[in-house]
Motif scaffolding. Sequence first.
Motif, PDB file in Angstrom:
ATOM      1  N   ASN A   8       4.182  -3.351  -4.875  1.00  0.00           N
ATOM      2  CA  ASN A   8       3.898  -3.831  -4.255  1.00  0.00           C
ATOM      3  C   ASN A   8       2.785  -4.009  -4.918  1.00  0.00           C
ATOM      4  O   ASN A   8       1.597  -4.650  -4.497  1.00  0.00           O
ATOM      5  CB  ASN A   8       3.869  -3.427  -3.198  1.00  0.00           C
ATOM      6  CG  ASN A   8       4.850  -3.133  -2.382  1.00  0.00           C
ATOM      7  OD1 ASN A   8       5.984  -4.124  -2.409  1.00  0.00           O
ATOM      8  ND2 ASN A   8       5.272  -2.570  -1.598  1.00  0.00           N
ATOM      9  N   SER A  10      -0.719  -5.978  -6.475  1.00  0.00           N
ATOM     10  CA  SER A  10      -1.388  -7.301  -6.777  1.00  0.00           C
ATOM     11  C   SER A  10      -2.373  -7.805  -6.803  1.00  0.00           C
ATOM     12  O   SER A  10      -3.392  -6.913  -6.218  1.00  0.00           O
ATOM     13  CB  SER A  10      -0.043  -8.494  -5.084  1.00  0.00           C
ATOM     14  OG  SER A  10      -0.948  -9.470  -5.520  1.00  0.00           O
ATOM     15  N   THR A  11      -2.812  -8.944  -7.244  1.00  0.00           N
ATOM     16  CA  THR A  11      -4.174  -8.834  -6.944  1.00  0.00           C
ATOM     17  C   THR A  11      -4.242 -10.616  -7.216  1.00  0.00           C
ATOM     18  O   THR A  11      -3.300 -11.170  -7.414  1.00  0.00           O
ATOM     19  CB  THR A  11      -5.452  -7.948  -7.887  1.00  0.00           C
ATOM     20  OG1 THR A  11      -6.198  -8.272  -8.090  1.00  0.00           O
ATOM     21  CG2 THR A  11      -5.194  -8.752 -10.180  1.00  0.00           C
ATOM     22  N   THR A  12      -5.770 -11.031  -7.981  1.00  0.00           N
ATOM     23  CA  THR A  12      -6.362 -12.294  -8.389  1.00  0.00           C
ATOM     24  C   THR A  12      -7.189 -12.414  -9.077  1.00  0.00           C
ATOM     25  O   THR A  12      -7.605 -10.958  -9.263  1.00  0.00           O
ATOM     26  CB  THR A  12      -7.103 -12.685  -7.000  1.00  0.00           C
ATOM     27  OG1 THR A  12      -8.190 -12.636  -6.967  1.00  0.00           O
ATOM     28  CG2 THR A  12      -5.816 -12.865  -5.702  1.00  0.00           C
ATOM     29  N   LEU A  43       3.995  -9.439 -15.839  1.00  0.00           N
ATOM     30  CA  LEU A  43       3.523  -9.530 -14.517  1.00  0.00           C
ATOM     31  C   LEU A  43       3.493 -10.521 -14.142  1.00  0.00           C
ATOM     32  O   LEU A  43       3.971 -11.909 -15.540  1.00  0.00           O
ATOM     33  CB  LEU A  43       2.196  -9.359 -14.921  1.00  0.00           C
ATOM     34  CG  LEU A  43       1.002  -7.835 -14.225  1.00  0.00           C
ATOM     35  CD1 LEU A  43      -0.300  -7.550 -14.614  1.00  0.00           C
ATOM     36  CD2 LEU A  43       1.992  -7.040 -13.250  1.00  0.00           C
ATOM     37  N   ILE A  87      -2.545 -16.200  -8.460  1.00  0.00           N
ATOM     38  CA  ILE A  87      -2.680 -14.868  -8.261  1.00  0.00           C
ATOM     39  C   ILE A  87      -1.856 -14.290  -9.031  1.00  0.00           C
ATOM     40  O   ILE A  87      -1.056 -14.455 -10.410  1.00  0.00           O
ATOM     41  CB  ILE A  87      -1.379 -14.746  -6.824  1.00  0.00           C
ATOM     42  CG1 ILE A  87      -1.747 -15.499  -6.252  1.00  0.00           C
ATOM     43  CG2 ILE A  87      -0.345 -13.916  -6.997  1.00  0.00           C
ATOM     44  CD1 ILE A  87       0.161 -15.897  -4.705  1.00  0.00           C
ATOM     45  N   CYS A  88      -1.532 -12.677  -9.066  1.00  0.00           N
ATOM     46  CA  CYS A  88      -1.710 -11.691 -10.315  1.00  0.00           C
ATOM     47  C   CYS A  88      -0.110 -10.555  -9.954  1.00  0.00           C
ATOM     48  O   CYS A  88      -1.114  -9.832  -8.917  1.00  0.00           O
ATOM     49  CB  CYS A  88      -2.175 -11.068 -11.473  1.00  0.00           C
ATOM     50  SG  CYS A  88      -1.778 -10.406 -12.508  1.00  0.00           S
ATOM     51  N   GLU A  89       0.657 -10.812  -9.965  1.00  0.00           N
ATOM     52  CA  GLU A  89       1.906  -9.666  -9.066  1.00  0.00           C
ATOM     53  C   GLU A  89       2.427  -8.359  -9.941  1.00  0.00           C
ATOM     54  O   GLU A  89       3.441  -9.616 -10.773  1.00  0.00           O
ATOM     55  CB  GLU A  89       1.967 -10.130  -8.051  1.00  0.00           C
ATOM     56  CG  GLU A  89       0.949 -11.068  -7.332  1.00  0.00           C
ATOM     57  CD  GLU A  89       1.784 -11.826  -5.990  1.00  0.00           C
ATOM     58  OE1 GLU A  89       2.497 -10.709  -4.945  1.00  0.00           O
ATOM     59  OE2 GLU A  89       3.460 -12.055  -5.855  1.00  0.00           O
ATOM     60  N   ARG A  91       6.076  -8.389 -10.636  1.00  0.00           N
ATOM     61  CA  ARG A  91       7.009  -9.154  -9.410  1.00  0.00           C
ATOM     62  C   ARG A  91       8.535  -8.047 -10.432  1.00  0.00           C
ATOM     63  O   ARG A  91       8.816  -8.499 -10.982  1.00  0.00           O
ATOM     64  CB  ARG A  91       7.629 -10.433  -8.816  1.00  0.00           C
ATOM     65  CG  ARG A  91       6.205 -11.161  -8.639  1.00  0.00           C
ATOM     66  CD  ARG A  91       6.367 -12.666  -8.489  1.00  0.00           C
ATOM     67  NE  ARG A  91       4.874 -12.839  -8.300  1.00  0.00           N
ATOM     68  CZ  ARG A  91       4.979 -14.250  -7.977  1.00  0.00           C
ATOM     69  NH1 ARG A  91       6.280 -15.546  -7.994  1.00  0.00           N
ATOM     70  NH2 ARG A  91       3.596 -14.944  -7.504  1.00  0.00           N
TER      71      ARG A  91
END
Length: 119
Positions: A8, A10-12, A43, A87-89, A91
């Motif tokens: 999980n 996640s950042t921006t 990412l 968004i930078c996640e 996944r």
Amino acid sequence: MAVKYSNNASTTLNGAINASVTTITVNDASEFPTLTGSDYTYLTLSNLAATAVEIIKVTAINTATKELTVERGIDDTSGTSFISGDICELRLTAIMLNEAASQNDDAQGTAVAMSIALG
């Protein structure tokens, strides 16, 4: 050299980027896995409308400066421009699964049991 994972994460983005930059600043890098030596992670960058999506390979994370050293346009995606706040996640992606599976094949090409460590 091993691909690393975390749950999980996640950042921006902290600033706009063009399609070719290889250093990306984010607002928080603490949730991403710790990379040492030749470790890396993948990412996903996406804009808020999810009309632009790009997979990047992250080869270094500086948690103090919140900078990611990256290779752009991975796994059949293209380098894309993004704006601050996009968004930078971390996944689940096809390239992660394919690499994990291929790293765990024995010499005869038979898949062996896979254990993925998070962190």
